[in-house]
Design an enzyme around this catalytic site. Structure first.
Site, PDB file in Angstrom:
ATOM      1  N   GLU A 166       0.957   4.477  -3.814  1.00 20.34           N
ATOM      2  CA  GLU A 166       2.396   4.229  -3.862  1.00 20.34           C
ATOM      3  C   GLU A 166       2.948   4.254  -5.289  1.00 20.34           C
ATOM      4  O   GLU A 166       3.988   3.679  -5.580  1.00 20.34           O
ATOM      5  CB  GLU A 166       2.726   2.899  -3.168  1.00 20.34           C
ATOM      6  CG  GLU A 166       2.403   2.975  -1.680  1.00 20.34           C
ATOM      7  CD  GLU A 166       2.202   1.629  -1.011  1.00 20.34           C
ATOM      8  OE1 GLU A 166       2.164   1.597   0.228  1.00 20.34           O
ATOM      9  OE2 GLU A 166       2.081   0.619  -1.717  1.00 20.34           O
TER      10      GLU A 166
ATOM     11  N   ASP B 189      -3.255  -4.542  -1.067  1.00 17.10           N
ATOM     12  CA  ASP B 189      -2.201  -5.502  -0.779  1.00 17.10           C
ATOM     13  C   ASP B 189      -2.830  -6.886  -0.766  1.00 17.10           C
ATOM     14  O   ASP B 189      -3.945  -7.064  -0.245  1.00 17.10           O
ATOM     15  CB  ASP B 189      -1.619  -5.271   0.616  1.00 17.10           C
ATOM     16  CG  ASP B 189      -0.603  -4.149   0.674  1.00 17.10           C
ATOM     17  OD1 ASP B 189      -0.250  -3.599  -0.379  1.00 17.10           O
ATOM     18  OD2 ASP B 189      -0.184  -3.801   1.789  1.00 17.10           O
TER      19      ASP B 189
ATOM     20  N   HIS C  26       0.943  -6.290  -4.494  1.00 22.02           N
ATOM     21  CA  HIS C  26      -0.346  -5.653  -4.763  1.00 22.02           C
ATOM     22  C   HIS C  26      -1.182  -6.486  -5.729  1.00 22.02           C
ATOM     23  O   HIS C  26      -0.659  -7.307  -6.490  1.00 22.02           O
ATOM     24  CB  HIS C  26      -0.135  -4.259  -5.364  1.00 22.02           C
ATOM     25  CG  HIS C  26       0.422  -3.266  -4.406  1.00 22.02           C
ATOM     26  ND1 HIS C  26       1.192  -2.181  -4.809  1.00 22.02           N
ATOM     27  CD2 HIS C  26       0.335  -3.178  -3.055  1.00 22.02           C
ATOM     28  CE1 HIS C  26       1.544  -1.473  -3.747  1.00 22.02           C
ATOM     29  NE2 HIS C  26       1.043  -2.059  -2.680  1.00 22.02           N
TER      30      HIS C  26
END
Length: 602
Positions: A345, A369, A537
């Site tokens: 991401e 995550d 994260h």
């Protein structure tokens, strides 16, 4: 030792660590009596570092000892000229005696530096240490002070454990700074789903890390895939390796959303191509020049990168899960190698944190995550009364994400004590590589998440791995701040793991993590660690290496606002003492604010 065969951004000459033997400049008996002892001390320190530390390529760290002892400013200038010729990126001044502080000190403001004053009563090395550190502080050029706890005799050539640990810790952290300087972060695409960390902040990379940011559009992947701008021969061998080593697991899609075999085979092929292209974009590939692609062969000198993926890419093309997982691992179809740091991401802040962990340990990193806090009561309710115990008795943190949890994160590698770990690639055995691959399955991605398809990894990390969870966050008006949580991985019974894991996407790798609690600050409970985490994260690094993160952060002037590292393991520049000796967290913030970012322009 396995030698790297894959392309890498770490090209010769790599930065060296410079050893500066300083000496009392008074000729006529004083200096002459100290020459051999001083130079022997410098050579001992150089041998210690070269014997224990390695570059990410696996090669021993190169130490450069000044050509003569430094008794005054002329010899200091000659040493500096020599260091520049030898690409010295870190300096360590050593002495057993009194020297002229401001005449002999290293004045380069951008080079991490420490001073080791030998603790012997025959000559006042400790007096010089205090004097020159005061000079560093007064001039705004922070330096680390190294001073042994116990007095040694003048002729003692042994370096005590406390001195060894500080020298090696400083050298590893200083080298990380030197290796980052001048490299690039490659932003592959733009912002992913509004995640703040993927709004790449150029100022952070430039002022705090001494790097640049390179940007490409995701269409670069489309163009290279369509035009065959990759090594076709390597693609064929990589695809064959994938078919042999990357077993497919269960397809969790509904019958209506499952893709057929032909489509899945196409997604595998595209995923391999994307991996080759991402690597080539980062570090270049001389084989592209043979195809007439001279510009493309150069790459972007990227020591870290991020892949945007969701959603503009993944709505139409295979996701980056295979790309991220395999590049972040310590091995691929070419064998064992240095991991390529790639954040999912395009979370550049997590990429920077992964980069820190990699350069401090030379190992692969887990990107995840910080998905869920599972309390003991919630686990018992979901799993027929199962009771968490041991390290997990206060609850668990569920670390999980679709892409770049390196396959090293399976925990199939072991340390000298037989515990699960992640090792530098040159220490990993062939059996450990195969074990990492054997316990990993690859699943057709869930179509509702990834309409463009792709393959996602699934594994669970072995329990009992000492580990450190970290994250860099950005604060408006202040800059970056780092948080650290040391702890260990936890292994749950299969029935318990499956019940908890199935509550989220079952095609992604899971690490169960229990932080070490101290009953202070954010570490009063596992819940409070989750509650104080600064972003969605995190990064997990093998080993209890929070102290190295703290030392590195202080060099770069990044304050640490949350950690559970014991005070005796914390090592910062001596100037930090002048900002307070009681509340060290607050003192760290004041010192970082006062000195400003390592490469900041004030």
């Amino acid at each position: 030792m396995s030698r790297q065969v894959s392309p890498t951004v770490f090209q010769e000459p790599l930065p060296a660590i410079g050893i500066r033997p300083t000496i009392d400049g008074r000729l006529g008996g004083v200096r002459e009596s100290l020459e051999d002892q001083t130079m022997n001390l410098a050579n001992s320190v150089a041998e210690l570092i070269s014997s224990n530390l390695h570059y990410p390529t696996g090669d021993p760290v190169r130490c450069v000892v000044a050509e003569s002892c430094i008794g005054g400013v002329r010899e200091a200038a000659a040493c500096e000229q020599y260091f520049q010729q030898q690409n010295v990126g870190v300096s360590l001044t050593v002495t057993p005696c009194w020297c002229y502080g401001s005449e002999t000190m290293d004045m380069d403001p951008l080079r991490p530096k420490a001073v080791f004053g030998f603790n012997g009563t025959e000559r006042p090395g400790a007096v010089y240490l205090a004097a020159v550190l005061a000079g560093h502080t007064q001039k705004g050029i922070p330096a680390f002070g190294i001073y042994g706890r116990d007095v040694q005799s003048a002729g003692d050539t042994e370096l005590p454990d406390d001195v060894r640990n500080k020298i090696l810790g400083f050298a590893q952290c200083g080298l990380a700074v030197a290796l980052m300087r001048g490299k690039a972060y490659l932003s592959m695409g733009g912002t992913s789903m509004g995640i703040a960390g993927s709004v790449v902040n150029h100022e952070f990379w430039e002022k705090w890390l001494g790097m640049r940011v390179e940007d490409i559009d995701m269409t670069e992947f489309v163009g290279r895939m369509q035009k065959g701008q990759y090594d076709a021969q390597e693609f064929e061998s990589a695809l064959a390796w994938v078919k042999e080593k990357c077993p497919e697991g269960e397809d969790y899609n509904t019958p209506e959303t499952r893709r057929n075999r032909e489509q899945l085979d196409s997604e595998w092929a595209d995923s391999v191509k994307m991996s080759l292209i991402a690597r080539d974009l980062m570090v270049g590939n001389p084989k592209l020049a043979d195809q007439g692609l001279g510009e493309q062969s150069h790459g972007h000198q990227a020591i870290a990168a991020g892949f945007q993926g969701q959603r503009q890419w993944t709505d139409h093309f295979p996701n980056g899960d295979f790309l991220e997982a395999i590049l972040n691992s310590s091995f691929d179809w070419n064998g064992k190698r240095t991991p390529y740091i790639v954040a999912t991401e395009n979370d550049a802040l997590n990429a920077a944190t992964m980069l820190f962990g990699h350069l401090l340990t030379n190992t692969a990193q887990i990107f995840a995550d910080l998905r869920t806090y599972w309390s003991p009561d919630a686990v018992a309710a979901a799993c027929d009364g199962y009771q968490l115990d041991g390290a997990a008795q206060d609850g668990l943190l569920h670390l999980i994400n679709s892409g770049p949890a390196a396959l090293d994160g399976t925990g199939q590698q072991t340390d000298a004590e037989g515990r699960p770990t992640m090792k530098p690639f040159w220490e990993i055995t062939d059996d450990e590589v195969n074990d990492c691959l054997d316990v990993t399955t690859w699943h057709p991605s869930v179509t509702e998440y990834f309409p463009g398809g792709g393959m996602s990894t699934r594994f669970k990390t072995k329990g009992g791995m000492p580990a450190t969870m970290t994250r860099i966050n950005l604060v408006d008006g202040m800059g970056p701040a780092l948080q650290i949580a040391e702890g260990s991985t936890v292994e749950l019974p299969d029935t318990v793991h499956d019940k908890l894991d199935q509550r989220t996407n079952p095609t992604w790798p899971t690490t169960w993590f229990a932080p070490r609690l101290t009953q202070r600050g954010a570490f009063t409970s596992t819940y409070e660690v989750m509650n104080h985490w600064g972003a969605n994260h995190c990064v997990m690094t093998a080993g209890h290496v929070g102290h190295l993160f703290i030392t590195l952060a202080s060099i770069l002037r990044i304050p640490v606002y949350m950690h559970n590292v014991e005070p005796e393991r914390v090592f910062r520049p001596s100037a930090w003492n002048l900002f307070g000796t009681d509340n060290l967290e607050s003192a760290d913030f004041r010192a970082c604010q006062n000195f400003g970012p390592m490469y900041g322009r004030r």
